[in-house]
Design an enzyme around this catalytic site. Sequence first.
Site, PDB file in Angstrom:
ATOM      1  N   ASN A   9      35.961  38.334  41.582  1.00  0.00           N
ATOM      2  CA  ASN A   9      35.617  39.845  41.168  1.00  0.00           C
ATOM      3  C   ASN A   9      36.737  40.638  40.704  1.00  0.00           C
ATOM      4  OD1 ASN A   9      34.650  42.395  41.472  1.00  0.00           O
ATOM      5  ND2 ASN A   9      34.628  42.533  43.592  1.00  0.00           N
ATOM      6  N   TRP A  10      36.818  40.940  39.473  1.00  0.00           N
ATOM      7  CA  TRP A  10      37.969  41.784  38.805  1.00  0.00           C
ATOM      8  C   TRP A  10      38.048  43.013  39.478  1.00  0.00           C
ATOM      9  CZ3 TRP A  10      38.647  39.564  33.152  1.00  0.00           C
ATOM     10  CH2 TRP A  10      38.783  38.141  33.252  1.00  0.00           C
ATOM     11  N   LYS A  11      36.969  43.585  39.668  1.00  0.00           N
ATOM     12  CA  LYS A  11      36.766  45.107  40.086  1.00  0.00           C
ATOM     13  C   LYS A  11      37.239  45.960  38.839  1.00  0.00           C
ATOM     14  CE  LYS A  11      37.831  44.118  44.934  1.00  0.00           C
ATOM     15  NZ  LYS A  11      37.925  44.683  46.223  1.00  0.00           N
ATOM     16  N   HIS A  95      27.915  45.579  46.857  1.00  0.00           N
ATOM     17  CA  HIS A  95      29.463  45.380  47.331  1.00  0.00           C
ATOM     18  C   HIS A  95      29.613  46.509  48.079  1.00  0.00           C
ATOM     19  CE1 HIS A  95      33.711  45.183  47.033  1.00  0.00           C
ATOM     20  NE2 HIS A  95      33.543  43.863  46.759  1.00  0.00           N
ATOM     21  N   GLU A  97      32.233  48.386  48.173  1.00  0.00           N
ATOM     22  CA  GLU A  97      32.779  49.523  47.339  1.00  0.00           C
ATOM     23  C   GLU A  97      31.562  50.370  46.790  1.00  0.00           C
ATOM     24  OE1 GLU A  97      35.531  47.333  45.299  1.00  0.00           O
ATOM     25  OE2 GLU A  97      36.731  46.783  47.192  1.00  0.00           O
ATOM     26  N   GLU A 163      30.984  39.849  53.270  1.00  0.00           N
ATOM     27  CA  GLU A 163      32.110  40.554  53.432  1.00  0.00           C
ATOM     28  C   GLU A 163      32.575  41.368  54.428  1.00  0.00           C
ATOM     29  OE1 GLU A 163      33.613  39.830  49.187  1.00  0.00           O
ATOM     30  OE2 GLU A 163      32.423  41.660  48.924  1.00  0.00           O
ATOM     31  N   GLY A 169      40.659  43.640  50.613  1.00  0.00           N
ATOM     32  CA  GLY A 169      41.913  44.101  50.000  1.00  0.00           C
ATOM     33  C   GLY A 169      42.926  44.549  51.233  1.00  0.00           C
ATOM     34  N   SER A 207      39.900  39.073  51.458  1.00  0.00           N
ATOM     35  CA  SER A 207      41.283  38.606  51.350  1.00  0.00           C
ATOM     36  C   SER A 207      41.432  37.162  51.231  1.00  0.00           C
ATOM     37  CB  SER A 207      42.103  39.334  52.393  1.00  0.00           C
ATOM     38  OG  SER A 207      41.991  40.743  52.598  1.00  0.00           O
ATOM     39  N   GLY A 228      38.458  38.721  45.379  1.00  0.00           N
ATOM     40  CA  GLY A 228      38.944  40.073  44.835  1.00  0.00           C
ATOM     41  C   GLY A 228      40.347  40.021  44.148  1.00  0.00           C
ATOM     42  N   GLY A 229      41.290  40.368  44.962  1.00  0.00           N
ATOM     43  CA  GLY A 229      42.933  40.659  44.261  1.00  0.00           C
ATOM     44  C   GLY A 229      43.156  39.218  43.871  1.00  0.00           C
TER      45      GLY A 229
HETATM   46  C1  PEP Z   1      36.138  41.463  47.138  1.00  0.00           C
HETATM   47  O1  PEP Z   1      36.210  42.609  46.235  1.00  0.00           O
HETATM   48  O2  PEP Z   1      34.768  41.102  47.259  1.00  0.00           O
HETATM   49  C2  PEP Z   1      36.881  41.018  47.778  1.00  0.00           C
HETATM   50  C3  PEP Z   1      36.706  40.159  48.907  1.00  0.00           C
HETATM   51  O3  PEP Z   1      38.363  41.727  47.568  1.00  0.00           O
HETATM   52  P1  PEP Z   1      39.641  40.960  48.400  1.00  0.00           P
HETATM   53  O4  PEP Z   1      39.377  39.161  47.933  1.00  0.00           O
HETATM   54  O5  PEP Z   1      40.700  41.324  47.457  1.00  0.00           O
HETATM   55  O6  PEP Z   1      39.751  41.230  49.692  1.00  0.00           O
END
Ligand code: PEP
Length: 248
Positions: A9-11, A95, A97, A163, A169, A207, A228-229
């Site tokens: 997930n590039w956000k 999600h 966010e 999640e 994050g 994470s 994500g990251g």
């Molecule tokens: C996400 O955005 O779904 C996520 C899990 O982010 P991260 O891996 O950065 O915690």
Amino acid sequence: MTGKLVIGNWKMNGRLAANLALIDALRADAAVQAAQVAVAPPFAYLGQAAALLAGSNIALAAQDVSAFDKDGAYTGEVSAAMLADVGCRYVLIGHSERRQYFAEDHALLARKLQAAVAAGLIPVYCVGETLAEREADAYKAVIAEQLAVLGALAGRDYVVAYEPVWAIGTGKVASVEQIDDVHQYIRATLLQCHGASDSIRVLYGGSVKADNADAIFSLQSVGGALVGGASLDVESFGRICQAAKKTV
Ligand code: PEP
């Protein structure tokens, strides 16, 4: 459900040049090629990503979808049919966010899920508790309420992503015991409301990094990861894909 699925997930990140470099590098990475992988760029770059991914094993995912299923006067919206048209296979829905910053509620998410499956997309429905909900030992009730939205999707193809909000994050990862506990709970809940949960993949997200992926993927209840990251870094993402492939 066979093998682990890894979705990046590039956000709200990326530019034409950076996307080109990232996708070229992912295509050249043997571990990524060998795994079941998808990437979710922002809407603006889906067309670019679709062209760059053509002929590869990397699927395309969108980060969100409109709840409106007919074309029309919905300024700023992107429909499920449009996502399918540009080559998306998956779409993230719910999600944390989106729930947090855009006040997406269950009624809206139910419509998005319906719109996605009607267009032939596979929704990746995200659930998870906040830190306060975990500390109050209310996390299972919260997750059950979030899962109830899936009731209308019985018999359809979809993915669930667990999640925990406190792990997204933040660098804080849920322990393997915590992950297994919730994944087992999600499976049991889906079994109760849909009668079948074995075929439904439950991803973990929060994470996930190269150095914790092995432990997370060693859990049978984990069907893959939403990353994500670390999905913006080729080396990290490649190593996560390698760990996913190892456990198959
Ligand atoms: C996400 O955005 O779904 C996520 C899990 O982010 P991260 O891996 O950065 O915690």
